[in-house]
Design a protein around this motif. Structure first.
Motif, mmCIF file in Angstrom:
data_model
loop_
_atom_site.group_PDB
_atom_site.id
_atom_site.type_symbol
_atom_site.label_atom_id
_atom_site.label_comp_id
_atom_site.label_asym_id
_atom_site.label_seq_id
_atom_site.Cartn_x
_atom_site.Cartn_y
_atom_site.Cartn_z
ATOM 1 N N VAL A 79 -12.560 -38.637 -29.727
ATOM 2 C CA VAL A 79 -11.333 -39.432 -29.826
ATOM 3 C C VAL A 79 -10.118 -38.509 -29.903
ATOM 4 C CG1 VAL A 79 -10.020 -40.971 -31.344
ATOM 5 C CG2 VAL A 79 -12.434 -41.431 -30.887
ATOM 6 N N ASP A 80 -10.301 -37.406 -30.592
ATOM 7 C CA ASP A 80 -9.198 -36.476 -30.809
ATOM 8 C C ASP A 80 -8.946 -35.552 -29.624
ATOM 9 O OD1 ASP A 80 -7.312 -36.095 -32.700
ATOM 10 O OD2 ASP A 80 -8.313 -34.411 -33.669
ATOM 11 N N ALA A 93 -17.812 -29.350 -37.443
ATOM 12 C CA ALA A 93 -16.993 -29.659 -36.268
ATOM 13 C C ALA A 93 -16.732 -28.391 -35.457
ATOM 14 C CB ALA A 93 -15.669 -30.284 -36.703
ATOM 15 N N LEU A 143 -20.965 -39.195 -36.140
ATOM 16 C CA LEU A 143 -19.569 -39.552 -36.431
ATOM 17 C C LEU A 143 -18.613 -38.407 -36.131
ATOM 18 C CD1 LEU A 143 -20.012 -41.544 -39.780
ATOM 19 C CD2 LEU A 143 -19.844 -42.427 -37.449
ATOM 20 N N THR A 144 -19.056 -37.178 -36.397
ATOM 21 C CA THR A 144 -18.178 -36.038 -36.141
ATOM 22 C C THR A 144 -17.954 -35.873 -34.642
ATOM 23 O OG1 THR A 144 -18.937 -34.943 -38.158
ATOM 24 C CG2 THR A 144 -17.836 -33.556 -36.537
ATOM 25 N N SER A 197 -15.536 -38.543 -33.495
ATOM 26 C CA SER A 197 -14.128 -38.339 -33.845
ATOM 27 C C SER A 197 -13.536 -37.158 -33.086
ATOM 28 C CB SER A 197 -13.913 -38.237 -35.352
ATOM 29 O OG SER A 197 -14.791 -37.339 -35.921
#
Lengths: 136, 203
Positions: free
Chosen positions: A88-89, A54, A81-82, A85
């Motif tokens: 989203v964050d 990340a 997926l990372t 996310s």
């Protein structure tokens, strides 16, 4: 007077540092060098292993961000997926977007489009276009 | 009501469970995965333990404990379980808001939302041989008790053995994924078992 034109930045996220760098080199080469486009890479786990970091993704996105948007291509599983996310964050620059496109072909399409001055929507469309090219 | 310390103990107990079971998780991940589930989760949960112990950033509510844990997993695991577990905990934490104490009902609702976010992120459904095969029956049983939830998750994990994987790397194996217990469902059951242990006061 309009502001100086900036290109959409591209980030390539792969499980492998060598894959990310090689695809970046290939896409840039096929785009005629694309000196105006910033292509960032986030490959592997950061300590040389296969996987996703990340931290590397965030660093690469910040590095290529010039305010015109950041188009992100990811290869598999945890890379995808990372990125999702992190989006989203809110940890990626404003205007960052994960492209729904095959990794290598999409990267070539995105870098070529970005180097021609395409905006983010058009870069995304160029990358997704790669899904339409059937090989068999 | 469950306070901040309850959630710290949950994360600490989960970390201890991952430490204890890391080799088994990696073993389960060998025939159908890339043999890194145990070591990846161990790295992530050790980082969670360290982050919560550091006191910086300060965590003052149950929601903050879970959000910090979730962010830490996303940034340290290195495999798909990082964003998946990270999303589970972060979304659950966000649902809890900044209340200093939360009711069991509020936690149950928050976990429903967290599991929903995992399903959305991974695009999987129950029966795909993933974490959801333990999490979905697990949270559904929370209305009964934390122990019932842990048992349902454990049963759900065991029930992945005859399933064919439809998501993730194991799905490339097609029928050869049948006959193995899913590592993600197994670690999900550990997480809900840790919650039950803390709720029962055993940890």
């Amino acid at each position: 007077m309009s502001a100086p034109r900036t290109c959409v930045g591209i980030v390539l996220v792969s499980h492998s540092a060598r894959v990310a760098q090689s695809v970046a080199d290939l896409a840039r080469g096929l785009a005629g060098g694309a000196p105006s486009v910033r292509v960032g890479v986030a490959g592997g786990t950061g300590d040389g292993g296969l996987g996703t970091s990340a931290e590397l993704i965030v660093a690469a996105a910040r590095e290529v961000d010039t305010g015109a948007g950041v188009a992100i291509l990811a290869d598999l599983g945890s890379s995808v997926l990372t990125v999702k996310s992190l989006l989203v964050d809110g940890e990626l620059p404003d205007g960052s977007r994960l492209l729904d496109a095959p990794f290598l072909e999409g990267a070539v399409g995105a870098v070529v489009a970005a180097s021609a001055g395409a905006r983010l929507d058009a870069v995304e469309a160029a990358a997704a276009e790669a899904y339409k090219y059937r090989k068999g | 009501m469950r306070d901040t310390d309850f959630f710290r103990r949950w994360m600490d107990t989960a970390t201890a469970a991952v430490e204890r079971e890391a080799d088994r998780l990696t073993e389960l991940d060998s025939p159908i995965g890339d043999a890194d589930h145990g070591s990846n989760l161990l790295r992530g949960f050790m980082a969670v333990r360290a982050a919560l112990a550091a006191g910086e950033p300060a965590v003052a509510s149950p929601g903050e404990v879970l959000q910090l844990a979730g962010r830490t997993l996303i940034s340290t695991v290195g495999g798909a379980s990082g964003p998946l577990y990270g999303t589970l905990l972060r979304r659950t934490g966000k649902e809890l808001g900044d209340a200093a104490e939360v009711s069991d009902d509020a936690l149950r609702e928050a976990l429903y939302a967290g599991v929903g976010a995992v399903a959305q992120l991974g695009g999987a459904a129950p029966g795909d041989k993933t974490m959801l095969d333990a999490l979905v029956p697990g949270v559904a049983a929370l209305g009964t008790s934390y122990r019932a939830a842990a048992d349902a998750a454990e049963e759900g994990a065991r029930a992945t053995v005859p399933l064919q994987a439809r998501k993730g790397r194991a799905s490339y194996l097609g029928e050869r994924s049948i006959g193995h217990q899913d590592p993600g469902a197994t670690s999900s059951a550990l997480l809900l078992n840790a919650l039950a242990e803390v709720a029962e006061g055993a940890a």
